[in-house]
Design a protein around this motif. Structure first.
Motif, PDB file in Angstrom:
ATOM      1  N   THR A 156     -57.045  75.811  91.155  1.00  0.00           N
ATOM      2  CA  THR A 156     -56.078  75.941  92.300  1.00  0.00           C
ATOM      3  C   THR A 156     -56.860  75.931  93.823  1.00  0.00           C
ATOM      4  OG1 THR A 156     -54.607  77.096  90.873  1.00  0.00           O
ATOM      5  CG2 THR A 156     -54.254  77.162  93.202  1.00  0.00           C
ATOM      6  N   LYS A 157     -56.640  74.881  94.644  1.00  0.00           N
ATOM      7  CA  LYS A 157     -57.061  74.821  96.065  1.00  0.00           C
ATOM      8  C   LYS A 157     -55.774  75.410  97.163  1.00  0.00           C
ATOM      9  CE  LYS A 157     -60.352  71.228  95.537  1.00  0.00           C
ATOM     10  NZ  LYS A 157     -61.615  71.554  95.824  1.00  0.00           N
ATOM     11  N   VAL A 158     -56.423  76.346  97.785  1.00  0.00           N
ATOM     12  CA  VAL A 158     -55.723  77.028  98.776  1.00  0.00           C
ATOM     13  C   VAL A 158     -56.104  76.547 100.124  1.00  0.00           C
ATOM     14  CG1 VAL A 158     -55.077  79.166  99.791  1.00  0.00           C
ATOM     15  CG2 VAL A 158     -55.503  78.943  97.264  1.00  0.00           C
ATOM     16  N   GLN A 159     -55.195  76.306 100.791  1.00  0.00           N
ATOM     17  CA  GLN A 159     -55.544  75.837 102.377  1.00  0.00           C
ATOM     18  C   GLN A 159     -54.798  76.796 103.315  1.00  0.00           C
ATOM     19  OE1 GLN A 159     -53.723  71.940 102.640  1.00  0.00           O
ATOM     20  NE2 GLN A 159     -55.286  71.115 101.859  1.00  0.00           N
ATOM     21  N   ASN A 160     -55.449  76.888 104.436  1.00  0.00           N
ATOM     22  CA  ASN A 160     -54.801  77.454 105.463  1.00  0.00           C
ATOM     23  C   ASN A 160     -53.802  76.526 106.204  1.00  0.00           C
ATOM     24  OD1 ASN A 160     -56.600  79.944 105.354  1.00  0.00           O
ATOM     25  ND2 ASN A 160     -58.226  78.895 106.450  1.00  0.00           N
ATOM     26  N   TYR A 161     -52.989  77.176 107.160  1.00  0.00           N
ATOM     27  CA  TYR A 161     -52.085  76.277 107.730  1.00  0.00           C
ATOM     28  C   TYR A 161     -52.957  75.109 108.543  1.00  0.00           C
ATOM     29  CZ  TYR A 161     -48.426  74.952 111.094  1.00  0.00           C
ATOM     30  OH  TYR A 161     -47.800  73.982 111.800  1.00  0.00           O
ATOM     31  N   GLN A 164     -58.643  90.010 111.607  1.00  0.00           N
ATOM     32  CA  GLN A 164     -58.235  88.793 112.269  1.00  0.00           C
ATOM     33  C   GLN A 164     -57.516  87.787 111.276  1.00  0.00           C
ATOM     34  OE1 GLN A 164     -62.449  88.398 112.973  1.00  0.00           O
ATOM     35  NE2 GLN A 164     -62.012  88.506 115.360  1.00  0.00           N
ATOM     36  N   ALA A 165     -57.816  87.884 110.092  1.00  0.00           N
ATOM     37  CA  ALA A 165     -57.249  86.767 109.138  1.00  0.00           C
ATOM     38  C   ALA A 165     -55.833  87.184 108.734  1.00  0.00           C
ATOM     39  CB  ALA A 165     -58.010  86.918 107.730  1.00  0.00           C
ATOM     40  N   THR A 166     -55.241  88.138 109.217  1.00  0.00           N
ATOM     41  CA  THR A 166     -53.788  88.631 108.881  1.00  0.00           C
ATOM     42  C   THR A 166     -52.705  87.734 109.415  1.00  0.00           C
ATOM     43  OG1 THR A 166     -54.351  90.868 108.928  1.00  0.00           O
ATOM     44  CG2 THR A 166     -52.080  90.574 109.021  1.00  0.00           C
ATOM     45  N   ALA A 167     -52.961  86.976 110.538  1.00  0.00           N
ATOM     46  CA  ALA A 167     -51.870  85.915 111.086  1.00  0.00           C
ATOM     47  C   ALA A 167     -51.771  84.767 110.360  1.00  0.00           C
ATOM     48  CB  ALA A 167     -52.323  85.648 112.619  1.00  0.00           C
ATOM     49  N   LEU A 168     -52.665  83.849 110.230  1.00  0.00           N
ATOM     50  CA  LEU A 168     -52.324  82.696 109.690  1.00  0.00           C
ATOM     51  C   LEU A 168     -53.204  82.388 108.352  1.00  0.00           C
ATOM     52  CD1 LEU A 168     -52.009  80.513 112.918  1.00  0.00           C
ATOM     53  CD2 LEU A 168     -50.250  81.065 111.347  1.00  0.00           C
ATOM     54  N   ILE A 169     -53.924  83.159 107.981  1.00  0.00           N
ATOM     55  CA  ILE A 169     -55.091  82.472 107.153  1.00  0.00           C
ATOM     56  C   ILE A 169     -54.993  83.065 105.498  1.00  0.00           C
ATOM     57  CG2 ILE A 169     -57.708  82.575 106.530  1.00  0.00           C
ATOM     58  CD1 ILE A 169     -57.822  83.241 109.867  1.00  0.00           C
ATOM     59  N   ASN A 170     -54.520  81.993 104.945  1.00  0.00           N
ATOM     60  CA  ASN A 170     -54.438  82.032 103.402  1.00  0.00           C
ATOM     61  C   ASN A 170     -55.662  82.323 102.655  1.00  0.00           C
ATOM     62  OD1 ASN A 170     -51.782  81.533 103.814  1.00  0.00           O
ATOM     63  ND2 ASN A 170     -51.752  79.457 103.611  1.00  0.00           N
ATOM     64  N   THR A 171     -56.727  81.735 102.801  1.00  0.00           N
ATOM     65  CA  THR A 171     -57.785  81.690 102.085  1.00  0.00           C
ATOM     66  C   THR A 171     -58.579  83.089 102.300  1.00  0.00           C
ATOM     67  OG1 THR A 171     -59.155  80.970 103.908  1.00  0.00           O
ATOM     68  CG2 THR A 171     -58.577  79.126 102.358  1.00  0.00           C
ATOM     69  N   GLY A 172     -58.530  83.660 103.182  1.00  0.00           N
ATOM     70  CA  GLY A 172     -58.978  85.049 103.392  1.00  0.00           C
ATOM     71  C   GLY A 172     -58.192  86.149 102.447  1.00  0.00           C
ATOM     72  N   TYR A 173     -56.803  85.730 102.348  1.00  0.00           N
ATOM     73  CA  TYR A 173     -56.021  86.692 101.523  1.00  0.00           C
ATOM     74  C   TYR A 173     -56.203  86.432 100.117  1.00  0.00           C
ATOM     75  CZ  TYR A 173     -53.906  89.806 104.898  1.00  0.00           C
ATOM     76  OH  TYR A 173     -53.764  90.755 105.686  1.00  0.00           O
ATOM     77  N   ILE A 174     -56.562  85.197  99.711  1.00  0.00           N
ATOM     78  CA  ILE A 174     -56.980  84.932  98.401  1.00  0.00           C
ATOM     79  C   ILE A 174     -58.051  85.771  97.807  1.00  0.00           C
ATOM     80  CG2 ILE A 174     -57.726  83.111  96.629  1.00  0.00           C
ATOM     81  CD1 ILE A 174     -54.936  82.797  97.271  1.00  0.00           C
ATOM     82  N   GLN A 175     -59.157  85.767  98.824  1.00  0.00           N
ATOM     83  CA  GLN A 175     -60.202  86.597  98.359  1.00  0.00           C
ATOM     84  C   GLN A 175     -60.034  88.012  98.416  1.00  0.00           C
ATOM     85  OE1 GLN A 175     -63.697  84.988 100.829  1.00  0.00           O
ATOM     86  NE2 GLN A 175     -61.871  83.748 101.725  1.00  0.00           N
ATOM     87  N   VAL A 176     -59.161  88.723  99.264  1.00  0.00           N
ATOM     88  CA  VAL A 176     -58.944  90.237  99.382  1.00  0.00           C
ATOM     89  C   VAL A 176     -58.027  90.209  97.917  1.00  0.00           C
ATOM     90  CG1 VAL A 176     -57.236  91.687 100.337  1.00  0.00           C
ATOM     91  CG2 VAL A 176     -58.718  90.098 101.605  1.00  0.00           C
ATOM     92  N   ALA A 177     -56.960  89.499  97.510  1.00  0.00           N
ATOM     93  CA  ALA A 177     -56.159  89.658  96.263  1.00  0.00           C
ATOM     94  C   ALA A 177     -57.288  89.621  94.969  1.00  0.00           C
ATOM     95  CB  ALA A 177     -55.427  88.776  96.351  1.00  0.00           C
ATOM     96  N   GLU A 178     -58.280  88.728  95.203  1.00  0.00           N
ATOM     97  CA  GLU A 178     -59.239  88.768  93.967  1.00  0.00           C
ATOM     98  C   GLU A 178     -60.013  89.927  94.006  1.00  0.00           C
ATOM     99  OE1 GLU A 178     -61.362  85.107  94.956  1.00  0.00           O
ATOM    100  OE2 GLU A 178     -59.909  83.858  93.781  1.00  0.00           O
ATOM    101  N   ALA A 179     -60.441  90.479  94.963  1.00  0.00           N
ATOM    102  CA  ALA A 179     -61.286  91.804  95.042  1.00  0.00           C
ATOM    103  C   ALA A 179     -60.660  93.141  94.768  1.00  0.00           C
ATOM    104  CB  ALA A 179     -61.694  92.004  96.469  1.00  0.00           C
TER     105      ALA A 179
END
Length: 186
Positions: free
Chosen positions: A84-89, A101-116
């Motif tokens: 599964t490839k995840v993209q930011n806006y 800083q990632a909270t606004a628009l960044i999907n890829t950062g949140y994928i890593q947080v969820a994985e962690a």
């Protein structure tokens, strides 16, 4: 606390009181009795998208993750253990930035947080906030944090009100129901 959404041909608005859980006002569309296919948009389930990230962030902080942790927020990113490839806006790459800083628009950062922290911990939190993962089609998949489940605006307002209420969840309460017919705009 207020959630307002404009949909094509309808409007939805929920106002609730975080301290009591009471719904002060709920408008589910322009004309509920317009036809036999009417939908109350305040209670209808729909994908919630990035609004679900608040639950991931709350779970991360609850589990000791510092909002200043640095994440690789380049796009696209392949979720661990999948193709599964995840993209930011707009597939925008942001380099290494903090979770805050990632909270606004960044999907890829949140994928890593969820994985962690693990989706199971996020699911546990949303259950405490009155959201039922089984009923709301929230699946334990790598992209869950991006809001792939379908949750009603009423459920989201109740869950978000928990944040405004210092972490204390109050189920939605109705004390008085009244239908009001009007042709005016919200």
């Amino acid at each position: 606390y207020e959630i307002t959404t404009r949909l094509v041909g309808s409007e939805m608005c929920i106002r609730d009181s975080p301290k009591t859980g009471y719904i002060k006002c709920m408008v589910g569309g322009y004309d509920y009795n317009a036809d036999e296919n009417h939908v109350n948009h305040a209670t209808a389930k729909r994908p919630v998208g990035s609004t679900f990230k608040a639950f991931t962030l709350a779970t991360a902080i609850q589990n000791g993750m510092n909002p200043n942790v640095t994440l690789n927020c380049n796009s696209p990113l392949t979720a661990k253990g999948t193709t599964t490839k995840v993209q930011n806006y707009a597939n925008q790459s942001y380099g290494n930035i903090t979770l805050k800083q990632a909270t606004a628009l960044i999907n890829t950062g949140y994928i890593q947080v969820a994985e962690a922290i693990g989706n199971n911990k996020i699911m546990s939190l949303v259950k405490k906030l009155g959201i039922d993962p089984a009923k709301d089609n929230i699946e334990d998949v790598p992209v869950m944090t991006l809001g792939t489940g379908s949750i009603s605006p009423l459920e989201m307002a109740s869950a978000y009100a928990t944040f405004a209420n210092g972490g204390y969840y109050r189920p939605v309460s109705y004390t008085h129901l009244r239908a009001h017919e009007t042709r005016s705009n919200l």
